[in-house]
Design a protein around this motif. Sequence first.
Motif, PDB file in Angstrom:
ATOM      1  N   LEU A   3       0.834  -1.189   0.000  1.00 32.54           N
ATOM      2  CA  LEU A   3       0.000   0.000   0.000  1.00 32.54           C
ATOM      3  C   LEU A   3       0.877   1.250   0.000  1.00 32.54           C
ATOM      4  O   LEU A   3       2.015   1.235   0.479  1.00 32.54           O
ATOM      5  CB  LEU A   3      -0.919   0.004   1.218  1.00 32.54           C
ATOM      6  N   SER A   4       0.329   2.337  -0.514  1.00 36.86           N
ATOM      7  CA  SER A   4       1.060   3.604  -0.520  1.00 36.86           C
ATOM      8  C   SER A   4       1.109   4.176   0.889  1.00 36.86           C
ATOM      9  O   SER A   4       0.381   3.735   1.792  1.00 36.86           O
ATOM     10  CB  SER A   4       0.370   4.599  -1.463  1.00 36.86           C
ATOM     11  N   GLU A   5       1.953   5.176   1.081  1.00 41.91           N
ATOM     12  CA  GLU A   5       2.055   5.819   2.393  1.00 41.91           C
ATOM     13  C   GLU A   5       0.713   6.421   2.798  1.00 41.91           C
ATOM     14  O   GLU A   5       0.328   6.371   3.974  1.00 41.91           O
ATOM     15  CB  GLU A   5       3.137   6.895   2.357  1.00 41.91           C
ATOM     16  N   ARG A   6       0.004   6.983   1.841  1.00 41.05           N
ATOM     17  CA  ARG A   6      -1.300   7.590   2.147  1.00 41.05           C
ATOM     18  C   ARG A   6      -2.304   6.523   2.570  1.00 41.05           C
ATOM     19  O   ARG A   6      -3.041   6.711   3.537  1.00 41.05           O
ATOM     20  CB  ARG A   6      -1.820   8.352   0.926  1.00 41.05           C
ATOM     21  N   ALA A  13      -4.665   5.416  11.132  1.00 42.11           N
ATOM     22  CA  ALA A  13      -5.455   6.427  11.833  1.00 42.11           C
ATOM     23  C   ALA A  13      -6.870   5.946  12.162  1.00 42.11           C
ATOM     24  O   ALA A  13      -7.605   6.640  12.863  1.00 42.11           O
ATOM     25  CB  ALA A  13      -5.532   7.698  10.987  1.00 42.11           C
ATOM     26  N   SER A  14      -7.229   4.779  11.702  1.00 50.78           N
ATOM     27  CA  SER A  14      -8.590   4.285  11.903  1.00 50.78           C
ATOM     28  C   SER A  14      -8.858   3.979  13.378  1.00 50.78           C
ATOM     29  O   SER A  14      -8.014   3.402  14.075  1.00 50.78           O
ATOM     30  CB  SER A  14      -8.823   3.018  11.081  1.00 50.78           C
ATOM     31  N   THR A  15     -10.048   4.358  13.835  1.00 47.47           N
ATOM     32  CA  THR A  15     -10.472   4.049  15.206  1.00 47.47           C
ATOM     33  C   THR A  15     -11.604   3.029  15.214  1.00 47.47           C
ATOM     34  O   THR A  15     -12.198   2.786  16.255  1.00 47.47           O
ATOM     35  CB  THR A  15     -10.939   5.336  15.912  1.00 47.47           C
ATOM     36  N   TRP A  16     -11.893   2.437  14.059  1.00 50.26           N
ATOM     37  CA  TRP A  16     -12.989   1.476  13.948  1.00 50.26           C
ATOM     38  C   TRP A  16     -12.463   0.045  14.047  1.00 50.26           C
ATOM     39  O   TRP A  16     -11.344  -0.254  13.620  1.00 50.26           O
ATOM     40  CB  TRP A  16     -13.722   1.662  12.621  1.00 50.26           C
TER      41      TRP A  16
END
Length: 248
Positions: A3-6, A13-16
């Motif tokens: 996967l790319s850095e983005r 960053a996901s909180t799910w």
Amino acid sequence: MTLSERQLAMCEASTWDFSDLNALFLNCTLKRSPEKSHTQGLIEISKAIMERNGISVEVLRPVDYDLAYGVWGDMTEHGWEKDQWPEIYEKVKAAQILVITSPIWLGEKSSVCTKVIERLYSTSGDLNESGQYAYYGRVGGCLITGNEDGAKHCSMNILYSLQHLGYVIPPQADAGWLGEAGPGPSYLDEGSGGPENDFTNRNTTFMTWNLMHLARMIVDAGGIPAHGNQRSEWDAGCRFDFPNPEHR
């Protein structure tokens, strides 16, 4: 698939919590395993995002299975000697997320994809515990690859078919890659620019996250509310929200 850095930053960053979800990709390539599938290359991006978020993912090629033609759940009961659709159907039922993928041939989805949708239709009359059609409470999307126009046409057909069968379609639930028209390089070929294409990567990422978010919402809500959409109740004579003297 790297996967790319983005894309990695979005995952980190996901909180799910998606770890209780299952996803199934049906790669409707015409190529049997282990022959290289360019459609598989695009699948790998979405698959990697899902797995990075704890989702259990399975990818299969229907062309590897002996699937009968027809619109019954098990065609061995209708004259065919062999039909492995019931095996795939069990995997479909176990998945909260279904992604149908296809190459483009003559501007259309593949013949394998058409057969898969017909076989999904063959079991669409099954009911869940609430008396709704069996595919209720699941979400669907699609991925398309090719060297000719038709990605949006194929996506429209696939997504319409899925919602008609009972799947919920999230926003921007499709993505695709089209190479130069004609006999140019395909998605995974050297120099195609496919895996690096920002437009395709963006749409594939958005589709994947929207599928995960909507599946999370529906599972947490206990499915689609069972009122006004229950085949079992309709067959019993209930007409929901309309006066019915026989069921006072």
